[in-house]
Design a protein around this motif. Structure first.
Motif, PDB file in Angstrom:
ATOM      1  N   HIS A  66       0.810  -1.217   0.000  1.00 48.89           N
ATOM      2  CA  HIS A  66       0.000   0.000   0.000  1.00 48.89           C
ATOM      3  C   HIS A  66       0.849   1.275   0.000  1.00 48.89           C
ATOM      4  CE1 HIS A  66      -3.781  -2.179   0.467  1.00 48.89           C
ATOM      5  NE2 HIS A  66      -3.107  -2.984   1.270  1.00 48.89           N
ATOM      6  N   HIS A  67       2.152   1.103  -0.175  1.00 51.97           N
ATOM      7  CA  HIS A  67       3.089   2.233  -0.259  1.00 51.97           C
ATOM      8  C   HIS A  67       2.974   3.164   0.959  1.00 51.97           C
ATOM      9  CE1 HIS A  67       3.753   0.856  -4.318  1.00 51.97           C
ATOM     10  NE2 HIS A  67       2.455   0.963  -4.552  1.00 51.97           N
ATOM     11  N   LEU A  68       2.966   2.571   2.145  1.00 54.31           N
ATOM     12  CA  LEU A  68       2.849   3.344   3.374  1.00 54.31           C
ATOM     13  C   LEU A  68       4.240   3.676   3.913  1.00 54.31           C
ATOM     14  CD1 LEU A  68       0.033   1.341   5.221  1.00 54.31           C
ATOM     15  CD2 LEU A  68      -0.204   3.304   3.698  1.00 54.31           C
ATOM     16  N   ALA A  69       4.431   4.925   4.262  1.00 47.19           N
ATOM     17  CA  ALA A  69       5.667   5.360   4.921  1.00 47.19           C
ATOM     18  C   ALA A  69       5.279   5.767   6.342  1.00 47.19           C
ATOM     19  CB  ALA A  69       6.272   6.534   4.185  1.00 47.19           C
ATOM     20  N   VAL A  70       6.129   5.467   7.302  1.00 51.64           N
ATOM     21  CA  VAL A  70       5.777   5.712   8.697  1.00 51.64           C
ATOM     22  C   VAL A  70       6.660   6.819   9.274  1.00 51.64           C
ATOM     23  CG1 VAL A  70       5.598   4.700  10.982  1.00 51.64           C
ATOM     24  CG2 VAL A  70       5.061   3.330   8.984  1.00 51.64           C
ATOM     25  N   GLU A  71       6.023   7.924   9.668  1.00 51.72           N
ATOM     26  CA  GLU A  71       6.713   9.001  10.378  1.00 51.72           C
ATOM     27  C   GLU A  71       6.542   8.810  11.880  1.00 51.72           C
ATOM     28  OE1 GLU A  71       5.247  12.791   9.106  1.00 51.72           O
ATOM     29  OE2 GLU A  71       5.607  12.349   6.993  1.00 51.72           O
ATOM     30  N   ARG A  72       5.356   8.417  12.262  1.00 48.26           N
ATOM     31  CA  ARG A  72       5.002   8.249  13.669  1.00 48.26           C
ATOM     32  C   ARG A  72       4.054   7.072  13.760  1.00 48.26           C
ATOM     33  NH1 ARG A  72       0.727  10.854  17.092  1.00 48.26           N
ATOM     34  NH2 ARG A  72       1.486  10.420  19.167  1.00 48.26           N
ATOM     35  N   CYS A  73       4.272   6.189  14.735  1.00 49.26           N
ATOM     36  CA  CYS A  73       3.440   4.990  14.830  1.00 49.26           C
ATOM     37  C   CYS A  73       2.983   4.767  16.269  1.00 49.26           C
ATOM     38  CB  CYS A  73       4.232   3.774  14.341  1.00 49.26           C
ATOM     39  SG  CYS A  73       3.234   2.282  14.268  1.00 49.26           S
ATOM     40  N   ILE A  74       1.719   4.457  16.415  1.00 50.13           N
ATOM     41  CA  ILE A  74       1.155   4.065  17.705  1.00 50.13           C
ATOM     42  C   ILE A  74       0.787   2.599  17.584  1.00 50.13           C
ATOM     43  CG2 ILE A  74      -0.759   4.366  19.320  1.00 50.13           C
ATOM     44  CD1 ILE A  74      -0.898   7.291  18.345  1.00 50.13           C
ATOM     45  N   VAL A  75       1.247   1.793  18.523  1.00 49.54           N
ATOM     46  CA  VAL A  75       0.920   0.369  18.528  1.00 49.54           C
ATOM     47  C   VAL A  75      -0.119   0.141  19.609  1.00 49.54           C
ATOM     48  CG1 VAL A  75       1.799  -1.957  18.920  1.00 49.54           C
ATOM     49  CG2 VAL A  75       3.170  -0.302  17.646  1.00 49.54           C
ATOM     50  N   SER A  76      -1.208  -0.499  19.227  1.00 45.89           N
ATOM     51  CA  SER A  76      -2.303  -0.783  20.143  1.00 45.89           C
ATOM     52  C   SER A  76      -2.462  -2.291  20.255  1.00 45.89           C
ATOM     53  CB  SER A  76      -3.589  -0.153  19.584  1.00 45.89           C
ATOM     54  OG  SER A  76      -4.706  -0.557  20.333  1.00 45.89           O
ATOM     55  N   LEU A  77      -2.615  -2.760  21.484  1.00 44.55           N
ATOM     56  CA  LEU A  77      -2.846  -4.186  21.698  1.00 44.55           C
ATOM     57  C   LEU A  77      -4.307  -4.407  22.047  1.00 44.55           C
ATOM     58  CD1 LEU A  77       0.328  -5.159  23.752  1.00 44.55           C
ATOM     59  CD2 LEU A  77      -0.042  -5.278  21.287  1.00 44.55           C
ATOM     60  N   ASP A  78      -4.863  -5.480  21.537  1.00 47.00           N
ATOM     61  CA  ASP A  78      -6.251  -5.842  21.767  1.00 47.00           C
ATOM     62  C   ASP A  78      -6.535  -5.982  23.263  1.00 47.00           C
ATOM     63  OD1 ASP A  78      -8.784  -6.882  20.444  1.00 47.00           O
ATOM     64  OD2 ASP A  78      -8.303  -8.542  21.808  1.00 47.00           O
ATOM     65  N   ARG A  79      -7.765  -5.710  23.636  1.00 51.60           N
ATOM     66  CA  ARG A  79      -8.131  -5.779  25.058  1.00 51.60           C
ATOM     67  C   ARG A  79      -7.989  -7.163  25.660  1.00 51.60           C
ATOM     68  NH1 ARG A  79     -13.709  -4.901  22.863  1.00 51.60           N
ATOM     69  NH2 ARG A  79     -14.622  -6.971  22.855  1.00 51.60           N
TER      70      ARG A  79
END
Length: 155
Positions: A66-79
């Motif tokens: 999908h040609h995504l570039a990451v400047e800032r990333c938040i990782v979320s874990l399932d409940r």
């Protein structure tokens, strides 16, 4: 990586990426803000197995496809990875509460205090000097697993 129960709003322009890991899916959302325009990309990937390498490869493949570039990333874990507890403590002093919550969390689960990460929110305090606290508890090994998955991706 942001871990906790704090409310954070980000009004920055640029690219923001959120990856949520559930037991069977990886969900990726990326928002690109430019001037008055916002573009959002949503991706949901199913996966089998628990291999960290397979999960990292699936995320890397989605980013590439999908040609995504990451400047800032938040990782979320399932409940399902987190245990929540509502406790009552005999103090309204925030420093005392902060010291007490880790010990109370360790009593709630079959882990030692060094094996867990704890976040808390004070729900309310009463006139009798008690505080009602919401604890979010997660084993460190769960967090470390997803850190190992994200590290090779440079997230």
């Amino acid at each position: 990586m942001y871990i906790g129960m704090k409310n954070k709003t980000n009004k920055q322009k640029g690219t923001q990426t959120v990856i949520e890991f559930t037991p069977t899916k990886i969900k990726i959302m990326q928002t690109i803000s430019r001037e008055k325009r916002m573009v959002t990309c949503l991706i949901s990937l199913g996966y089998r197995g628990d291999s960290e390498r397979e999960i990292a490869d699936a995320v890397a493949g989605a980013f590439k496809m999908h040609h995504l570039a990451v400047e800032r990333c938040i990782v979320s874990l399932d409940r399902s990875y987190v245990s929540l507890r509502l406790i009552k403590l005999p103090t309204t002093n925030e420093k005392e509460i902060k010291d007490m919550v880790r010990w109370q969390a360790a009593k709630s689960l079959p882990y030692t205090i060094d094996e867990i990460v704890v976040s808390h929110r004070i729900i309310k305090s009463d006139e009798e000097g008690f505080s009602y606290i919401l604890l979010a508890i997660i084993p460190k090994r769960s967090i470390e697993k997803y850190v190992r998955i994200c590290d090779p991706l440079k997230l």
